[in-house]
Design a protein around this motif. Structure first.
Motif, mmCIF file in Angstrom:
data_model
loop_
_atom_site.group_PDB
_atom_site.id
_atom_site.type_symbol
_atom_site.label_atom_id
_atom_site.label_comp_id
_atom_site.label_asym_id
_atom_site.label_seq_id
_atom_site.Cartn_x
_atom_site.Cartn_y
_atom_site.Cartn_z
ATOM 1 N N ASP A 96 77.597 -20.630 9.058
ATOM 2 C CA ASP A 96 77.689 -19.236 9.494
ATOM 3 C C ASP A 96 77.959 -18.403 8.247
ATOM 4 O OD1 ASP A 96 78.039 -16.935 11.143
ATOM 5 O OD2 ASP A 96 80.206 -17.191 10.997
ATOM 6 N N SER A 97 77.925 -17.085 8.418
ATOM 7 C CA SER A 97 78.254 -16.213 7.300
ATOM 8 C C SER A 97 79.758 -16.183 7.039
ATOM 9 C CB SER A 97 77.756 -14.805 7.601
ATOM 10 O OG SER A 97 78.321 -14.371 8.825
ATOM 11 N N CYS A 134 76.606 -12.220 18.433
ATOM 12 C CA CYS A 134 77.198 -12.354 17.095
ATOM 13 C C CYS A 134 78.285 -13.410 17.224
ATOM 14 C CB CYS A 134 77.787 -11.020 16.642
ATOM 15 S SG CYS A 134 78.823 -11.157 15.165
ATOM 16 N N THR A 135 78.318 -14.329 16.289
ATOM 17 C CA THR A 135 79.258 -15.449 16.363
ATOM 18 C C THR A 135 80.697 -15.028 16.618
ATOM 19 O OG1 THR A 135 79.341 -15.220 13.981
ATOM 20 C CG2 THR A 135 78.023 -17.032 14.879
ATOM 21 N N HIS A 136 81.067 -13.894 16.022
ATOM 22 C CA HIS A 136 82.467 -13.488 16.084
ATOM 23 C C HIS A 136 82.867 -12.934 17.458
ATOM 24 C CE1 HIS A 136 81.614 -13.741 11.875
ATOM 25 N NE2 HIS A 136 82.836 -13.389 11.514
ATOM 26 N N THR A 146 75.058 -7.836 15.327
ATOM 27 C CA THR A 146 75.195 -7.066 14.087
ATOM 28 C C THR A 146 74.032 -6.082 13.976
ATOM 29 O OG1 THR A 146 73.850 -8.586 12.772
ATOM 30 C CG2 THR A 146 76.227 -9.056 12.906
ATOM 31 N N CYS A 176 74.855 -18.746 13.127
ATOM 32 C CA CYS A 176 74.947 -17.303 12.861
ATOM 33 C C CYS A 176 73.700 -16.634 13.437
ATOM 34 C CB CYS A 176 75.003 -17.096 11.350
ATOM 35 S SG CYS A 176 74.965 -15.383 10.817
ATOM 36 N N ASN A 177 73.904 -15.621 14.269
ATOM 37 C CA ASN A 177 72.768 -14.937 14.888
ATOM 38 C C ASN A 177 71.896 -14.242 13.846
ATOM 39 O OD1 ASN A 177 73.445 -14.801 18.088
ATOM 40 N ND2 ASN A 177 75.279 -14.864 16.845
ATOM 41 N N THR A 178 72.548 -13.558 12.900
ATOM 42 C CA THR A 178 71.785 -12.832 11.878
ATOM 43 C C THR A 178 70.995 -13.821 11.019
ATOM 44 O OG1 THR A 178 73.658 -11.303 11.824
ATOM 45 C CG2 THR A 178 71.969 -11.011 10.150
ATOM 46 N N PRO A 187 79.476 -9.346 5.239
ATOM 47 C CA PRO A 187 78.698 -9.547 6.456
ATOM 48 C C PRO A 187 77.195 -9.637 6.191
ATOM 49 C CG PRO A 187 80.172 -7.632 6.666
ATOM 50 C CD PRO A 187 80.165 -8.042 5.232
ATOM 51 N N TYR A 188 76.563 -10.678 6.769
ATOM 52 C CA TYR A 188 75.111 -10.819 6.691
ATOM 53 C C TYR A 188 74.426 -9.666 7.436
ATOM 54 C CZ TYR A 188 74.918 -15.643 4.819
ATOM 55 O OH TYR A 188 74.983 -16.776 4.032
ATOM 56 N N GLY A 189 75.116 -9.169 8.482
ATOM 57 C CA GLY A 189 74.498 -8.168 9.343
ATOM 58 C C GLY A 189 74.247 -6.830 8.676
HETATM 59 N N1 DGL Z 1 77.774 -14.399 11.809
HETATM 60 C C1 DGL Z 1 77.114 -13.120 11.995
HETATM 61 C C2 DGL Z 1 76.244 -13.167 13.243
HETATM 62 O O1 DGL Z 1 76.408 -13.998 14.116
HETATM 63 C C3 DGL Z 1 78.076 -11.976 12.075
HETATM 64 C C4 DGL Z 1 78.828 -11.659 10.842
HETATM 65 C C5 DGL Z 1 78.000 -11.108 9.706
HETATM 66 O O2 DGL Z 1 77.403 -10.023 9.807
HETATM 67 O O3 DGL Z 1 77.973 -11.770 8.698
HETATM 68 O O4 DGL Z 1 75.363 -12.365 13.360
#
Ligand code: DGL
Length: 420
Positions: free
Chosen positions: A55-56, A283-285, A203, A154-156, A103-105
């Motif tokens: 994940d990110s 989003c994972t969080h 995100t 991680c979704n992103t 954040p990857y998003g």
């Molecule tokens: N892990 C990212 C997701 O699931 C969320 C956090 C990020 O933006 O890095 O999209």
């Protein structure tokens, strides 16, 4: 389904060719962003390797919790149904959170998805390889085991990198399974039998990619179901706030309310005839803040403007469980699952996080020691001998206090396997 998603994601796929070639050119895995290409030459030994999850940041621990606790199959017969034994009881996991680059998003908003895509393939290479940095010291070590499967938790990263990783694994000709959370999340929506509208909370980057509306519409369509109104809301703040990032100082409830209100407004703007009923925690969080999000929708429903547009009881879809089921099926299909009585080469799971590699010349840090925000979001791909972050074992000091509290309270299996 995979073909459909591949088509849906095609517009996002930028070629990971530089990294594919770089890894091929360094088959002993000693160089940065490379792995030991001989690690999977013995099929029997491959089955005993651990499973990689990335994940990110720490949000993907919600997916790891699902992997550690899933009991949806009979472990002996592989038939559906709980048997009282966790489905992955014999397997071991290596978790990696790219915390230094998150954040990857937020990369898509500054037109840096090219760099994000490179980061995502680098994450996969880290899991595939043996190379990791120690907590103390500046030289990499080569003791981390490679993995037999990669779960993109991680979704992103799934939205922007799933196809690149699958393409790379095929180019490297390695027998490694790749599973992402978005396809699984769409199947979770189908399984929840949605009766009203669907809302996606994710995100900004995931929403910009439109991967969820497309994949859900495709999944419902293939199952012969009509597609209801789907609205989405991309947040640039909620994941960071949940992670305990000091850049987001308000309470999680305050950020959750802001995003719930924005989603309710986006949904109302579609002039729906049914209320918003299914909410995808894309989003994972967000599963860590499910209570706060649900409370926000309950409060919004008290407002006349939203009363008819929000269902009294909402269904939350957490793609994590569907992801765990998919991994189980894929491992069984590829005969990579450990058989009863067999053990993984790792006695216990491992956890890694990325941190700034302060010894690298030219990197810029902010006051709290993290990568400077402008520096972080202005990097370009292609510098494969430059390591401005390094992946080190996760130690208690690396988890922000708020996040540690959430993990302890809401992800007990992960907390136990962290040895806490
Ligand atoms: N892990 C990212 C997701 O699931 C969320 C956090 C990020 O933006 O890095 O999209």
């Amino acid at each position: 389904m995979k073909t459909l998603t591949a088509l849906l994601l095609l517009s996002l796929a930028v070629h990971a060719d530089d990294l594919i070639e770089h890894a091929k050119a360094h088959p002993d895995g000693k160089a940065a962003f490379s792995f030991d290409a001989s690690a999977w030459s013995d099929a029997e030994a491959t089955r005993h390797l651990p499973i990689g999850v990335f994940d990110s940041g720490i949000g993907g621990l919600t997916v790891l919790e699902a992997l550690l606790t899933l009991d949806a199959f009979h472990n002996d017969t592989l038939q559906p149904g709980a048997d009282g034994v966790p489905d992955f009881a014999q397997e071991r996991f290596i978790y990696f959170g790219d915390q230094a680059n998150m954040p990857y998003g937020n990369y898509s908003a500054v037109q840096r998805t090219d760099y994000l895509q490179e980061l995502i393939v680098k994450d996969a290479i880290f899991l595939l390889g043996r190379r990791a940095y120690p907590s103390e010291g500046t030289e990499p070590q080569f003791t981390k085991p490679p993995v037999k499967a990669i779960v993109i938790a991680c979704n992103t990263a799934t939205a922007y990198g799933l196809e690149d990783i699958r393409k790379a694994v095929a180019a490297w000709k390695i027998p490694v399974i790749v599973v992402g959370v978005v396809e699984a999340g769409a199947r979770g929506v189908l399984a929840s039998k949605p009766t009203g509208g669907i809302g996606i909370l994710a995100t900004a980057g995931t929403c910009a990619s439109k991967v969820y509306p497309r994949t859900i519409a495709g999944t419902l369509g293939i199952a012969g179901q009509s597609v209801p109104v789907i609205a989405q809301q991309g947040s640039a703040t909620l994941a960071g706030a949940i992670e305990g990032d000091a850049a987001f100082p308000d309470s999680i409830s305050a950020y959750a309310m802001k995003e719930a209100r924005a989603l309710a407004e986006a949904y109302r703007a579609e002039k729906p005839t049914a209320p918003l009923q299914t909410i995808v925690l894309g989003c994972t969080h967000y599963p860590l803040a499910k209570q706060e999000i649900d409370t926000a929708f309950t409060a919004l429903r008290q407002e006349a403007a939203f009363r008819d547009h929000i269902a009294e009881h909402r269904t939350f879809v957490n793609p994590a469980e569907a992801t765990a089921r998919e991994l189980f099926r894929e491992l069984a299909k590829s005969k990579l699952r450990l058989k009863p009585g067999e053990t993984c080469v790792l006695e216990q799971g491992l956890f890694y996080l990325s941190v700034p590699r302060v010894e690298e010349v030219g990197i810029q840090l902010s006051g709290d020691g993290s990568l400077d925000k402008d520096y972080k979001y202005s990097r370009s791909p292609g510098n494969l001998d430059f390591e401005d972050t390094k992946n080190v074992p996760l130690t208690p000091a690396l988890i922000p206090e708020n996040s540690a509290k959430l993990v302890k309270e809401r992800l007990p299996a992960v907390w136990r396997s962290l040895g806490r």
